[in-house]
Design an enzyme around this catalytic site. Structure first.
Site, PDB file in Angstrom:
ATOM      1  N   LYS A 131     -53.952 129.525  51.510  1.00 50.06           N
ATOM      2  CA  LYS A 131     -53.433 129.137  50.200  1.00 50.06           C
ATOM      3  C   LYS A 131     -54.092 129.937  49.076  1.00 50.06           C
ATOM      4  O   LYS A 131     -53.445 130.276  48.075  1.00 50.06           O
ATOM      5  CB  LYS A 131     -53.630 127.630  49.985  1.00 50.06           C
ATOM      6  CG  LYS A 131     -52.812 126.761  50.931  1.00 50.06           C
ATOM      7  CD  LYS A 131     -51.314 127.022  50.791  1.00 50.06           C
ATOM      8  CE  LYS A 131     -50.484 126.047  51.619  1.00 50.06           C
ATOM      9  NZ  LYS A 131     -49.029 126.295  51.469  1.00 50.06           N
ATOM     10  N   TYR A 160     -56.921 127.034  56.404  1.00 48.74           N
ATOM     11  CA  TYR A 160     -55.793 126.568  55.597  1.00 48.74           C
ATOM     12  C   TYR A 160     -56.040 126.920  54.123  1.00 48.74           C
ATOM     13  O   TYR A 160     -55.160 127.469  53.452  1.00 48.74           O
ATOM     14  CB  TYR A 160     -55.625 125.058  55.751  1.00 48.74           C
ATOM     15  CG  TYR A 160     -54.602 124.452  54.828  1.00 48.74           C
ATOM     16  CD1 TYR A 160     -53.243 124.636  55.053  1.00 48.74           C
ATOM     17  CD2 TYR A 160     -54.993 123.692  53.716  1.00 48.74           C
ATOM     18  CE1 TYR A 160     -52.287 124.080  54.197  1.00 48.74           C
ATOM     19  CE2 TYR A 160     -54.044 123.132  52.865  1.00 48.74           C
ATOM     20  CZ  TYR A 160     -52.707 123.323  53.109  1.00 48.74           C
ATOM     21  OH  TYR A 160     -51.775 122.775  52.263  1.00 48.74           O
ATOM     22  N   SER A 204     -48.287 125.703  47.057  1.00 44.09           N
ATOM     23  CA  SER A 204     -49.646 125.968  47.506  1.00 44.09           C
ATOM     24  C   SER A 204     -50.307 124.620  47.791  1.00 44.09           C
ATOM     25  O   SER A 204     -49.728 123.758  48.450  1.00 44.09           O
ATOM     26  CB  SER A 204     -50.409 126.765  46.448  1.00 44.09           C
ATOM     27  OG  SER A 204     -51.742 127.013  46.845  1.00 44.09           O
TER      28      SER A 204
END
Length: 291
Positions: free
Chosen positions: A159, A155, A141
């Site tokens: 994650k 983004y 992650s």
């Protein structure tokens, strides 16, 4: 002496994936290295025999590639010990200037690719490995998975989603299967991942240089992070060898600092808002779900 392990590594072309591939091989382990451009690893194929290194063309957004890769792993080695779920990339720009197709493509790799690899890994660990042998899923992650940054929102969202999936998956798996899920949360490490990020034009409404996303853009221009990718992979490898697999593994002092900030923020939220929840129960009572 510890017996060798079979590793399945995604995103092996560069960064953490390449580093972990090289290090596991150097320690005598077996690696199934998956990536979209297998020719990138011809140098390693020249150094290691096919009983040590299997390089496969895999696009994690394609289920047929994933299925074929795990089938080839079974055929070649008959077992699998560790999945290093690493393939992914970032998009740098504001939410308002991110086209829907670019955001969806990001999620196809960072979230759906990683989760479909995870599902295949669980099935392999349960049905192919010896009963109870299990395996380890290392979910790469990011510190952005718990601490979002302006300009990297999609983004961070991918994650965050991967962390929620991984946390839920770990809680679903029976202890008897002996499958461990570890969410790895790196801070800033020097890899080609930063160079491979997609940088999109800035939304004109955010052009003011004092705004957070503008500040981040300037900060990331030519940045060289202090974290050493090889030290990262060597440390992760030692965690695996140690056998005690943590549920989360923040990596780097910056990641720990961001995690502490997140913890403090959550504690402050509880203190500031708990009064609003004091009298929200139904008079007739009911079931309270506990973690």
């Amino acid at each position: 002496m510890t017996s060798s392990k079979v590793w399945f590594i995604t995103g092996s072309s560069s960064g953490f994936g390449r580093s972990m591939t090289e290090y596991a091989l150097s320690r005598g382990d077996i690696v199934v290295a998956t990536l979209r451009k297998p020719q990138v690893l011809t140098d390693l194929e020249a150094r290691y025999s096919s009983d040590k290194l299997l390089v496969l063309k895999v696009d994690v957004t394609k289920q047929e590639d994933i299925d074929e890769a795990f089938a080839r792993t079974r055929s070649a080695f008959g077992r699998l010990d560790v999945v290093f779920n690493n393939a992914g990339y970032g998009i740098l720009t504001e939410i308002e200037s991110t086209p829907d197709d670019k955001a969806r493509e990001l999620f196809e790799t960072n979230f759906w690719g990683a989760t479909n690899i995870s599902r295949a890994a669980v099935k392999f660990f349960r049905e192919v490995n010896e009963v109870g042998k299990g395996g380890i899923i290392l979910q790469v992650s990011s510190a952005a998975g718990f601490h979002a940054l302006p300009g990297l929102s999609y983004y961070a969202a991918s994650k965050h989603a991967l962390e929620g999936f991984s946390d839920g998956l770990a809680k679903e798996l029976p202890a008897s299967w002996n499958i461990n899920v570890c969410i790895i949360e790196p801070g800033g490490f020097y890899t080609k991942g930063a160079e491979g990020a997609t940088v999109l034009p800035q939304h004109p409404a955010y052009a003011d240089e004092s705004l957070p996303s503008s500040v981040l853009r300037q900060m990331l221009k030519g940045v060289v992070f202090e974290g050493d990718a090889d030290k990262f992979t060597q440390t992760v490898y030692e965690v695996v060898q140690g056998g005690k697999i943590p549920k989360r593994l923040p990596m780097g002092l910056d990641a720990l600092e961001m995690l502490n900030l997140r913890i403090e923020d959550l504690k402050a939220t509880v203190d500031e808002t708990k009064g609003w929840s004091a009298d929200l129960r139904r008079a007739e009572g009911g079931l309270r779900i506990r973690a």
